[in-house]
Design a protein around this motif. Structure first.
Motif: not given
Length: 519
Positions: A75-87, A91-98, A104-109
């Motif tokens: 269950l935990t593995t599936f939920l971690n996969y389901y809620f993991f997204q990036y965009r 000149d930025h990369i955004e990552i949502r997880s948890g 929600h991480i927003n990193l400029p290149f």
């Protein structure tokens, strides 16, 4: 703009939509969760010890617990996969997880200084990899995309490094030299490690006492199991270990053989860990960037810009001293935050089990004109021994001795006295090893017990200094100083107060006058 820098133009398509990672990431999240349970196994040992008899009487309860753990992992593995997204934006990369704790991480290149690729063995048949992004901030600001196609990850890595290069090109024209195609083609191999070197590293860095400490609650059951097992083969262990009717040479032989048999499996385990971690090890250099590649089951690639180097550590345990081997560590920013986490050594620049001339060549490459092994080190004051031996250890041992004598348990002194003697030996060796020195460019620290470590760092890398004096130290014109780098704090106790003050003044002067950045 330099043509070589402009050649690396952005080629990864941007998207305003959030992207999901490949379902193969389920394997990654499963492995991470299993590693969490294994790394915290010692915490579960007391519960297992006290509940062992109950589980033995009710095996269905144990089966229910196992099924529950497996369901929790799934269950935990599936939920971690389901809620993991990036965009990816311009000149930025955004990552949502948890799952419960959202991130929600927003990193400029332009702020990403290192890009690392890790390819677990289960990703290789499908040509996937993990992309790790490292900034100059804390470990909490680091991010990773856990499942990308290798070609896409390499493409994204080039774009990120190119953006960083373009941003900093005006500030430091030479700063981006290693990112040009010509520089990449001229990558220099500085060091490689053979299987024999890794075996030696596994032997010399064996941490058997960690395993023995974890097994302590089970020693009685393990001993009973060993006796029972040997009895099935017609060998009476209890009779063999009855020493009253045996000569000393036979007792000694039994002790050596038993010790070797206990150590052997742990040594093999340590060797296996060394080979898995450092297999096919290479340390290379591109411009001012050092790159470590290694790994058997998981391929690791760790890079470090020379500007990020905070400290060099030349490390030798007692077995390393006997075998004349050295472990060299390049400590960079953030390592102090991650060195106690699972897999931390896979994210550090370590050169395992090298010879003295190889170590000297690598240290000279990063720190020219250093005197790590030639400068005269000053020992700390002998009053370190006075405080720890006379004022702490001796009174404590005396109180225990009096208590055991009064309570009629003097037989316990046969076990406590050797421990006190060993503690005194450790204190003496600590004083004997502890030394310090400095020159116009570097500060040198020597420390250790039966082994010895040498630390070397530049003055201007220091971010904070502390001058401390206890009542005892003030009375004898001594002090303790502490210097803080991005890789951690370094303490130096019981030195002359005037020398400590002069050293800190020189550090502060170098920091203010050099105008150099610690990154």
């Amino acid at each position: 703009m330099d043509k070589s820098v402009a050649a690396l133009t952005p080629v990864v398509e941007n998207s305003k939509d959030w992207q999901r990672i490949s379902p193969i990431a389920l394997l990654f999240f499963t492995e991470r969760l299993i590693k969490f349970f294994v790394s915290n196994l010692v915490a579960f040992l007391p519960a297992l010890y006290f509940g062992y008899d109950g589980l033995k009487e009710n095996p269905q309860l144990g089966l229910a617990i196992i099924v529950g753990i497996l369901l929790f992992i799934c269950l935990t593995t599936f939920l971690n996969y389901y809620f993991f997204q990036y965009r990816l934006t311009q000149d930025h990369i955004e990552i949502r997880s948890g799952v419960f704790s959202k991130k929600h991480i927003n990193l400029p290149f332009s702020k990403i200084q290192n890009v690392k690729l890790e390819q677990p063995i289960y990703y290789r048949p499908f040509n996937y990899t993990c992309l790790q992004l490292d900034t100059a901030g804390s470990a909490k600001q680091e991010a990773q995309i856990v499942a990308l196609k290798v070609d896409f990850a390499e493409q994204l890595k080039k774009e990120i490094l190119a953006q960083y290069s373009i941003t900093h090109h005006a500030e430091s024209p030479d700063d981006s030299a290693e990112l040009t195609p010509e520089a990449v083609e001229n990558e220099i191999i500085l060091n490689t490690r053979s299987i024999a070197d890794l075996v030696i590293h596994g032997i010399t860095n064996n941490r058997i006492w960690i395993f023995l400490g974890g097994l302590a609650p089970f020693f009685d059951k393990i001993a009973s199991y060993i006796v029972s097992t040997f009895s099935d083969f017609g060998i009476n262990i209890e009779q063999l270990l009855t020493f009253s009717d045996k000569p000393m040479w036979q007792i000694t032989l039994y002790a050596v053989t038993l010790t070797f048999l206990i150590l052997l499996p742990f040594i093999f385990f340590s060797i296996a860990g060394s080979v898995v971690t450092f297999y096919h090890y290479t340390l290379s250099k591109v411009g001012d960037r050092y790159i470590r590649r290694s790994g058997l089951l998981t391929k690791y690639e760790v890079s470090m810009r020379l500007s990020r180097l905070q400290m060099v550590i030349r490390q030798q345990d007692w077995l390393d001293l006997l075998l004349k081997r050295i472990n060299l560590k390049f400590e960079q920013a953030n390592n102090v935050l991650t060195q106690h986490q699972a897999g931390a050594q896979n994210n550090r620049i370590i050169v395992p089990s090298i010879f003295a001339h190889q170590c000297a060549a690598l240290v000279d490459d990063v720190y020219p004109n250093n005197q790590m092994m030639t400068i005269a080190y000053q020992r700390i004051s002998k009053r370190f021994l006075l405080r720890n031996l006379v004022f702490i250890l001796l009174p404590l041992y005396s109180l225990v001795t009096v208590f055991l004598t009064v309570t009629g348990k003097t037989q316990l002194l046969w076990g406590i006295t050797p421990l006190a003697i060993f503690a005194a030996l450790l204190i003496f060796m600590r004083w004997y090893r502890w030394g310090y020195a400095s020159d116009d460019n570097y500060i040198y620290i020597r420390r250790g017990f039966f082994g010895v470590d040498y630390l070397c760092f530049e003055h201007y890398k220091v971010q904070q200094v502390k001058f401390k004096q206890s009542w005892f130290q003030q009375r004898h014109q001594l002090c303790s100083i502490s210097v803080v780098l991005a890789a951690g704090a370094i303490n130096l106790p019981f030195i002359k107060a005037d020398k400590g003050s002069a050293m800190l003044d020189e550090i502060l002067y170098q920091v203010e006058s050099s105008g150099k950045s610690w990154m």
